[in-house]
Write a protein that holds these residues in place. Structure first.
Motif, PDB file in Angstrom:
ATOM      1  N   PHE A  24      64.072  56.713  27.547  1.00  0.00           N
ATOM      2  CA  PHE A  24      62.839  57.700  27.358  1.00  0.00           C
ATOM      3  C   PHE A  24      62.532  57.755  25.950  1.00  0.00           C
ATOM      4  N   THR A  25      63.437  57.990  25.138  1.00  0.00           N
ATOM      5  CA  THR A  25      63.486  57.905  23.484  1.00  0.00           C
ATOM      6  C   THR A  25      62.632  56.889  23.106  1.00  0.00           C
ATOM      7  N   LEU A  28      58.916  56.471  24.185  1.00  0.00           N
ATOM      8  CA  LEU A  28      58.214  57.438  23.419  1.00  0.00           C
ATOM      9  C   LEU A  28      57.883  56.936  22.016  1.00  0.00           C
ATOM     10  N   TYR A  78      51.569  71.270  23.994  1.00  0.00           N
ATOM     11  CA  TYR A  78      51.969  71.448  25.378  1.00  0.00           C
ATOM     12  C   TYR A  78      51.057  72.723  25.932  1.00  0.00           C
ATOM     13  N   ARG A 100      56.041  65.310  29.596  1.00  0.00           N
ATOM     14  CA  ARG A 100      56.081  63.970  29.135  1.00  0.00           C
ATOM     15  C   ARG A 100      54.658  63.694  28.591  1.00  0.00           C
ATOM     16  N   THR A 101      53.536  63.891  29.242  1.00  0.00           N
ATOM     17  CA  THR A 101      52.368  63.526  28.765  1.00  0.00           C
ATOM     18  C   THR A 101      52.114  64.164  27.581  1.00  0.00           C
ATOM     19  N   ALA A 103      54.395  65.163  25.145  1.00  0.00           N
ATOM     20  CA  ALA A 103      55.024  64.513  24.226  1.00  0.00           C
ATOM     21  C   ALA A 103      54.484  63.368  23.684  1.00  0.00           C
ATOM     22  N   PHE A 104      53.960  62.483  24.700  1.00  0.00           N
ATOM     23  CA  PHE A 104      53.413  61.244  24.134  1.00  0.00           C
ATOM     24  C   PHE A 104      51.981  61.642  23.244  1.00  0.00           C
ATOM     25  N   SER A 172      62.051  62.130  17.533  1.00  0.00           N
ATOM     26  CA  SER A 172      61.978  62.163  18.828  1.00  0.00           C
ATOM     27  C   SER A 172      62.739  63.045  19.654  1.00  0.00           C
ATOM     28  N   VAL A 175      61.856  66.645  21.016  1.00  0.00           N
ATOM     29  CA  VAL A 175      61.300  67.078  22.558  1.00  0.00           C
ATOM     30  C   VAL A 175      62.126  67.956  23.419  1.00  0.00           C
ATOM     31  N   LEU A 180      62.959  67.731  27.961  1.00  0.00           N
ATOM     32  CA  LEU A 180      62.699  66.408  28.562  1.00  0.00           C
ATOM     33  C   LEU A 180      64.119  65.835  28.129  1.00  0.00           C
ATOM     34  N   ASP A 182      65.646  63.117  26.838  1.00  0.00           N
ATOM     35  CA  ASP A 182      65.809  62.112  25.946  1.00  0.00           C
ATOM     36  C   ASP A 182      67.152  61.987  25.670  1.00  0.00           C
TER      37      ASP A 182
END
Length: 231
Positions: A24-25, A28, A78, A100-101, A103-104, A172, A175, A180, A182
């Protein structure tokens, strides 16, 4: 009383930490880098523009983003993004966006401000004579920028962009405030579950260091390869 290390917990949890957490990290980091460079390029061109509203918007965007701590922006996006989605779609209640969204979106928009300044600096480093040379060939401003200016500027800026990407990779870890999974979040989950904080946090630190150090060495070599002779 001496601490009794149990490194077997690292072996047992390595798959989860490296596949789920690190995966995930890295996703991202890659997404925010690509999106940030694209948006940053647009912002940089807007700031170079002679159109006052575009220039001013870019200046405000970059100045505001660079004046705020990233963790605060993460919270803002967020909690705010669902209400923005509600307003745009005309929904009766806030739209469920998800951590997740958020964070992106946050990392892409935040890093775009830093990439914009890097790209603007690269654009200003290209001699203005090349712009006029393009005009003399019948090219428009956008054609000269796309085919002449930007390729040279991006080549010169590549090491700096890569360095900013390393910083993004390290940032990152923030997060975790959104719960999340990561790299740091996965290591923390295992540490809390098994009561092995030292082992797991040391493991996470080693992974962060190994990737960042290796990437920095690649950037150093890249800087030597793309360096242009100055005359």
């Amino acid at each position: 009383m001496a601490y009794s290390f149990d490194w077997s917990v690292v072996e047992r949890s390595a798959h989860y930490v490296l596949i789920d957490g690190l995966g995930f990290t890295l996703s991202l980091t890659a997404t925010a880098t690509v999106g940030g460079v694209v948006l940053g390029t647009i912002l940089a061109l807007m700031r170079q523009s002679s159109i006052w509203p575009l220039k001013k918007f870019s200046e405000l965007y970059v100045d505001i983003a660079r004046s705020l701590p990233l963790i605060l922006v993460i919270f803002w996006i967020y909690f705010l993004l669902p209400f923005v989605g509600q307003w745009v779609l005309g929904a009766p209640r806030p739209v469920q966006v998800g951590a997740r969204t958020s964070a992106f979106v946050t990392f892409t928009m935040f890093e775009a401000a830093y990439f914009a300044e890097i790209i603007r600096s690269g654009l200003r480093g290209i001699r203005v004579g090349q712009l006029f040379a393009g005009y003399s060939l019948g090219m428009t401003y956008f054609q000269v920028t796309r085919y002449v200016i930007l390729p040279q500027a991006l080549r010169n800026m590549l090491p700096v962009l890569a360095t900013q990407t390393i910083v993004l990779f390290q940032d990152s870890s923030l997060v975790y405030v959104l719960s999340l999974t990561d790299l740091l979040g996965a290591a923390s989950d295992v540490a809390q579950r098994d009561g092995r904080l030292v082992e797991m946090y040391v493991f996470a630190s080693v992974v962060y260091f190994a990737i960042s150090f290796t990437a920095s060495q690649v950037v150093r070599r890249l800087q030597l390869r793309v360096a242009l002779p100055r005359t």
